[in-house]
Structure formats: structure tokens, C-alpha cells
Design a protein around this motif. Structure first.
Motif, PDB file in Angstrom:
ATOM      1  N   LYS A 155       8.709 -16.801  -9.839  1.00  0.00           N
ATOM      2  CA  LYS A 155       7.494 -17.489  -9.313  1.00  0.00           C
ATOM      3  C   LYS A 155       7.180 -18.502 -10.545  1.00  0.00           C
ATOM      4  O   LYS A 155       6.320 -19.261 -10.240  1.00  0.00           O
ATOM      5  N   GLY A 156       8.045 -18.360 -11.577  1.00  0.00           N
ATOM      6  CA  GLY A 156       7.694 -19.367 -12.604  1.00  0.00           C
ATOM      7  C   GLY A 156       8.441 -20.675 -12.739  1.00  0.00           C
ATOM      8  O   GLY A 156       8.700 -21.273 -13.695  1.00  0.00           O
ATOM      9  N   GLN A 157       8.804 -21.038 -11.465  1.00  0.00           N
ATOM     10  CA  GLN A 157       9.717 -22.350 -11.334  1.00  0.00           C
ATOM     11  C   GLN A 157       8.896 -23.169 -10.619  1.00  0.00           C
ATOM     12  O   GLN A 157       8.094 -22.738  -9.609  1.00  0.00           O
ATOM     13  N   ASP A 158       9.361 -24.592 -10.894  1.00  0.00           N
ATOM     14  CA  ASP A 158       8.583 -25.594 -10.122  1.00  0.00           C
ATOM     15  C   ASP A 158       9.072 -25.716  -8.634  1.00  0.00           C
ATOM     16  O   ASP A 158       8.514 -26.390  -7.703  1.00  0.00           O
ATOM     17  N   ILE A 159      10.415 -25.066  -8.134  1.00  0.00           N
ATOM     18  CA  ILE A 159      10.662 -25.093  -7.085  1.00  0.00           C
ATOM     19  C   ILE A 159      10.731 -23.794  -6.453  1.00  0.00           C
ATOM     20  O   ILE A 159      10.989 -22.758  -7.059  1.00  0.00           O
ATOM     21  N   THR A 160      10.175 -23.545  -5.156  1.00  0.00           N
ATOM     22  CA  THR A 160      10.176 -22.269  -4.766  1.00  0.00           C
ATOM     23  C   THR A 160      11.555 -21.674  -4.328  1.00  0.00           C
ATOM     24  O   THR A 160      12.415 -22.264  -3.870  1.00  0.00           O
ATOM     25  N   GLN A 161      11.765 -20.233  -5.169  1.00  0.00           N
ATOM     26  CA  GLN A 161      13.321 -20.119  -5.270  1.00  0.00           C
ATOM     27  C   GLN A 161      13.718 -19.297  -3.887  1.00  0.00           C
ATOM     28  O   GLN A 161      12.828 -18.874  -3.060  1.00  0.00           O
ATOM     29  N   PRO A 162      14.788 -19.433  -3.453  1.00  0.00           N
ATOM     30  CA  PRO A 162      15.442 -18.815  -2.150  1.00  0.00           C
ATOM     31  C   PRO A 162      14.939 -17.487  -1.789  1.00  0.00           C
ATOM     32  O   PRO A 162      15.026 -16.921  -0.692  1.00  0.00           O
ATOM     33  N   LEU A 163      15.030 -16.791  -3.048  1.00  0.00           N
ATOM     34  CA  LEU A 163      14.708 -15.345  -2.615  1.00  0.00           C
ATOM     35  C   LEU A 163      13.390 -14.834  -3.113  1.00  0.00           C
ATOM     36  O   LEU A 163      13.098 -13.756  -3.140  1.00  0.00           O
ATOM     37  N   ASP A 164      12.458 -16.113  -3.054  1.00  0.00           N
ATOM     38  CA  ASP A 164      11.059 -15.509  -3.339  1.00  0.00           C
ATOM     39  C   ASP A 164      10.611 -14.738  -2.010  1.00  0.00           C
ATOM     40  O   ASP A 164      10.935 -14.946  -0.904  1.00  0.00           O
ATOM     41  N   LEU A 165       9.663 -13.583  -2.139  1.00  0.00           N
ATOM     42  CA  LEU A 165       9.409 -13.054  -1.429  1.00  0.00           C
ATOM     43  C   LEU A 165       8.457 -13.383  -0.170  1.00  0.00           C
ATOM     44  O   LEU A 165       8.466 -13.152   0.739  1.00  0.00           O
ATOM     45  N   GLU A 166       8.054 -14.827  -0.548  1.00  0.00           N
ATOM     46  CA  GLU A 166       7.260 -15.434   0.532  1.00  0.00           C
ATOM     47  C   GLU A 166       8.181 -15.711   1.692  1.00  0.00           C
ATOM     48  O   GLU A 166       7.853 -16.264   2.869  1.00  0.00           O
ATOM     49  N   LEU A 167       9.413 -15.857   1.375  1.00  0.00           N
ATOM     50  CA  LEU A 167      10.291 -16.361   2.525  1.00  0.00           C
ATOM     51  C   LEU A 167      10.969 -15.148   3.253  1.00  0.00           C
ATOM     52  O   LEU A 167      11.864 -15.486   4.184  1.00  0.00           O
ATOM     53  N   GLN A 168      10.901 -14.217   2.705  1.00  0.00           N
ATOM     54  CA  GLN A 168      11.138 -12.768   3.561  1.00  0.00           C
ATOM     55  C   GLN A 168      10.106 -11.843   3.649  1.00  0.00           C
ATOM     56  O   GLN A 168       9.996 -10.775   3.391  1.00  0.00           O
ATOM     57  N   LYS A 169       9.158 -12.241   4.775  1.00  0.00           N
ATOM     58  CA  LYS A 169       7.949 -11.650   4.999  1.00  0.00           C
ATOM     59  C   LYS A 169       8.145 -10.617   5.906  1.00  0.00           C
ATOM     60  O   LYS A 169       9.043 -10.872   6.696  1.00  0.00           O
ATOM     61  N   PRO A 170       7.547  -9.582   5.912  1.00  0.00           N
ATOM     62  CA  PRO A 170       7.532  -8.358   7.105  1.00  0.00           C
ATOM     63  C   PRO A 170       7.715  -9.117   8.200  1.00  0.00           C
ATOM     64  O   PRO A 170       8.527  -8.227   9.187  1.00  0.00           O
ATOM     65  N   GLU A 171       6.921  -9.973   8.651  1.00  0.00           N
ATOM     66  CA  GLU A 171       6.834 -10.484  10.131  1.00  0.00           C
ATOM     67  C   GLU A 171       8.175 -11.004  10.602  1.00  0.00           C
ATOM     68  O   GLU A 171       8.479 -11.226  11.597  1.00  0.00           O
ATOM     69  N   PHE A 172       8.729 -11.438   9.540  1.00  0.00           N
ATOM     70  CA  PHE A 172      10.287 -11.968   9.919  1.00  0.00           C
ATOM     71  C   PHE A 172      11.377 -10.789  10.193  1.00  0.00           C
ATOM     72  O   PHE A 172      12.437 -10.943  10.696  1.00  0.00           O
ATOM     73  N   TYR A 173      11.023  -9.612  10.043  1.00  0.00           N
ATOM     74  CA  TYR A 173      11.805  -8.563  10.184  1.00  0.00           C
ATOM     75  C   TYR A 173      11.915  -8.075  11.628  1.00  0.00           C
ATOM     76  O   TYR A 173      10.702  -8.007  12.243  1.00  0.00           O
TER      77      TYR A 173
END
Ligand SMILES: CC(C)(COP(=O)(O)OP(=O)(O)OC[C@H]1O[C@@H](n2cnc3c(N)ncnc32)[C@H](O)[C@@H]1OP(=O)(O)O)[C@@H](O)C(=O)NCCC(=O)NCCS
Length: 280
Positions: A247-265
Motif C-alpha cells: 500500500k506504500g506505493q504511488d500506483i495501486t499494486q495488482p495484488l492489493d486486497l482492494e482488487l480481490q474483494k470477497p464479493e468478487f469470489y
């Protein structure tokens, strides 16, 4: 042959030999090749066993330049993810190479299709126009995609026409390339829209025109793309932090948990482990 008649183990190869003072490749002293051949010409010699004509050497170099780098594709993306695990350069490159298959970098499949098509046209007494129609129709009837056609990012691959133009200037384009381009025309008639040949398809056709067998054509892709994978892995190692979730990067990272929310499961809902499975 009885066991006692067998020769003791030795390698068998027609590629090269070496002695203490010299190295000989396909009959040529390596030191005569150094400074006189470029890398494409050397690849041609090692792969095919003979020095290329000037036109074939230049065409092979042109194909390798064209396919060396292509920004983010399955191979570069995979190489970066492998590298994000904290592995050394060669492991990241190998990870990217593993993506070369039927859908990405598939030099062998179009090469084989055009070789079979030209041979079939001769055997069946068909013109190349008729064979182009036949191949496109047969693939459509079997619901198979034509290898070497369409590109998911470009639709009309900007590399294709340049390769054809270079091949025509060098006098390399022959029957296989003609069939490949006629098949593009045939898609317009049979699919109701033009499905453009991509750079992989043109390369497969040109390599067939140059006498490459499909597996060797795939080798051309592997070596070309390896060049760019070194750059992608090196950049990943030196510019990025690894893991790709910080989370300490200026670009959202591809494995950020924001991109794999439980509702996408969309697997089974949360459920308790059955009592008989609870052993501890
Ligand atoms: C690479 C590939 C998987 C990309 O597919 P994609 O972008 O997801 O394509 P789509 O599924 O959106 O296809 C778009 C349309 O073109 C058609 N199409 C795409 N590639 C086609 C092909 N190679 N042959 C015939 N039709 C093709 C699809 O059937 C679809 O038609 P529709 O809209 O009528 O259903 C696909 O084009 C393919 O398999 N190509 C052959 C392999 C190849 O050459 N790979 C190297 C790419 S550099």
C-alpha cells in the motif's frame, strides 16, 4: 546388437565440436564468425546448418527485431509476477518464456498451417485463392480460431504490414505469405468481417517461405522475446519492490486486497468444516 557391441557413451551432434584450442560450429571456426556475422545470421547458421543468403539473414533479423519487445503481453506480465516472488533474473525470464503457447507467440502453428496449405493446394490441384477459402471455411465449421490472426490489443496488428513490406523488398515473400494474406481476404467473405493477420502469423508465413520447420519457427519467437524478458525482469528487480501488494506505493499494486474483494469470489459460500474432519 548385443550389449557388448554397443559403443561407449558419446554425444552425437552435427551442430558443433570443440578441442582444447578451437571451437567449430557447423564447420566454421567460431573466431571467423565473431565480428563477421550478426546475431540473426549466427542463429540461422546454428539452427539451419548453413549460412543464410543475404536476404534470409536480413529477414530473420527483421523478424527478431519486430518480435523482441511488445510492452505488456502474457510473457512480460508473467515474467514480472515471477520476479515479484524474489527470484534471480534467469528464473524470472524462464517464467515469462513458459507463456509462449498456442495463443501467445505461436510461430509454429501458423507456420505449420501455411506449409500444409501450400502442399495441399498442390496435391488437390487448387489455386491458393481456393485453398485460402477452404482453410478459413474449415476452421470456421470446426469453430476453431485461425492461428496467427487477430490481436486482442491491436485488432489490426501494426507490425504485420511492415514485415510484409520488408519481405517484399528483400524478395523473401513467396507462396506461404501469399496464402496467409489471401486467408485474411477470405475472412472478410466467410466471417463477414476482416480478421487481420498478426505479426506472429506473418512471421510464421515468412519463416515457412524461408524453409523453416514449425518447431524451429517457434525457436525464433523464443529467442526474440527472451531479449525483452531480460529487460522486464531487470526493471522489475531494480524499480519495483516485489510481491506487488504494497500500500506504500504511488500506483495501486495488482495484488492489493482492494482488487480481490470477497464479493468478487463466486465459489461455495463460507461454511463450517464438518465435525468428522475436525481431528485436532
Ligand atoms: C489471441 C486471441 C485469443 C484473442 O482473442 P480475443 O481478443 O479475446 O478475441 P475475441 O474473443 O474478442 O474475438 C473477437 C472476434 O474475432 C474472432 N476471432 C478472434 N480471433 C480469431 C481467429 N484467430 N480466427 C478467427 N476468428 C477470430 C472471434 O471469434 C470473435 O468473433 P465474434 O465477435 O463474432 O464472436 C485470439 O485472437 C486467437 O486465438 N488468435 C489466434 C492465436 C494467435 O494468433 N495468437 C497470437 C496473438 S499475437
Amino acid at each position: 546388437m548385443s550389449k557388448s557391441q554397443r559403443e561407449s557413451f558419446h554425444w552425437r551432434t552435427s551442430i558443433a565440436y570443440k578441442t582444447q584450442p578451437k571451437i567449430v560450429i557447423r564447420g566454421y571456426d567460431l573466431n571467423d564468425l565473431v565480428g563477421n556475422l550478426d546475431l540473426g545470421e549466427m542463429a540461422y547458421l546454428v539452427w539451419r546448418g548453413e549460412l543464410p543468403s543475404e536476404a534470409h539473414g536480413r529477414m530473420l533479423n527483421a523478424i527478431m527485431v519486430c518480435l523482441a519487445e511488445h510492452a505488456f503481453s502474457p510473457s512480460s506480465a508473467a515474467a514480472r509476477f515471477v520476479t515479484a516472488g524474489g527470484v534471480p533474473l534467469h528464473v524470472g525470464v524462464a517464467g515469462g518464456m513458459l507463456t509462449i503457447g498456442d495463443l501467445h507467440g505461436t510461430f509454429d502453428r501458423p507456420c505449420a498451417m501455411f506449409r500444409d496449405g501450400v502442399a495441399r493446394a498442390k496435391a488437390e490441384g487448387k489455386t491458393l485463392e481456393e485453398m485460402a477459402d477452404t482453410l478459413v471455411r474449415e476452421a470456421r465449421e470446426k469453430k476453431k480460431r485461425l492461428p496467427g490472426y487477430h490481436h486482442p490489443q491491436h485488432i489490426q496488428d501494426p507490425r504485420s504490414q511492415r514485415l510484409v513490406d520488408v519481405a517484399r523488398k528483400l524478395g523473401v515473400a513467396a507462396l506461404h505469405t501469399r496464402l496467409a494474406l489471401l486467408m485474411e481476404d477470405a475472412t472478410e467473405r466467410l466471417h463477414g468481417k476482416r480478421i487481420y493477420i498478426n505479426a506472429v502469423g506473418v512471421s510464421g508465413a515468412l519463416l515457412a517461405d524461408m524453409g523453416f520447420e514449425p518447431e524451429l519457427a517457434k525457436g525464433v519467437m523464443l529467442v526474440s522475446r527472451c531479449i525483452s524478458l531480460v529487460a522486464h525482469v531487470y526493471e522489475e528487480l531494480t524499480r519495483e519492490r516485489g510481491w506487488r501488494a504494497s500500500k506504500g506505493q504511488d500506483i495501486t499494486q495488482p495484488l492489493d486486497l482492494e482488487l480481490q474483494k470477497p464479493e468478487f469470489y463466486d465459489g461455495p459460500p463460507d461454511r463450517p468444516l464438518p465435525a468428522e474432519w475436525r481431528k485436532l
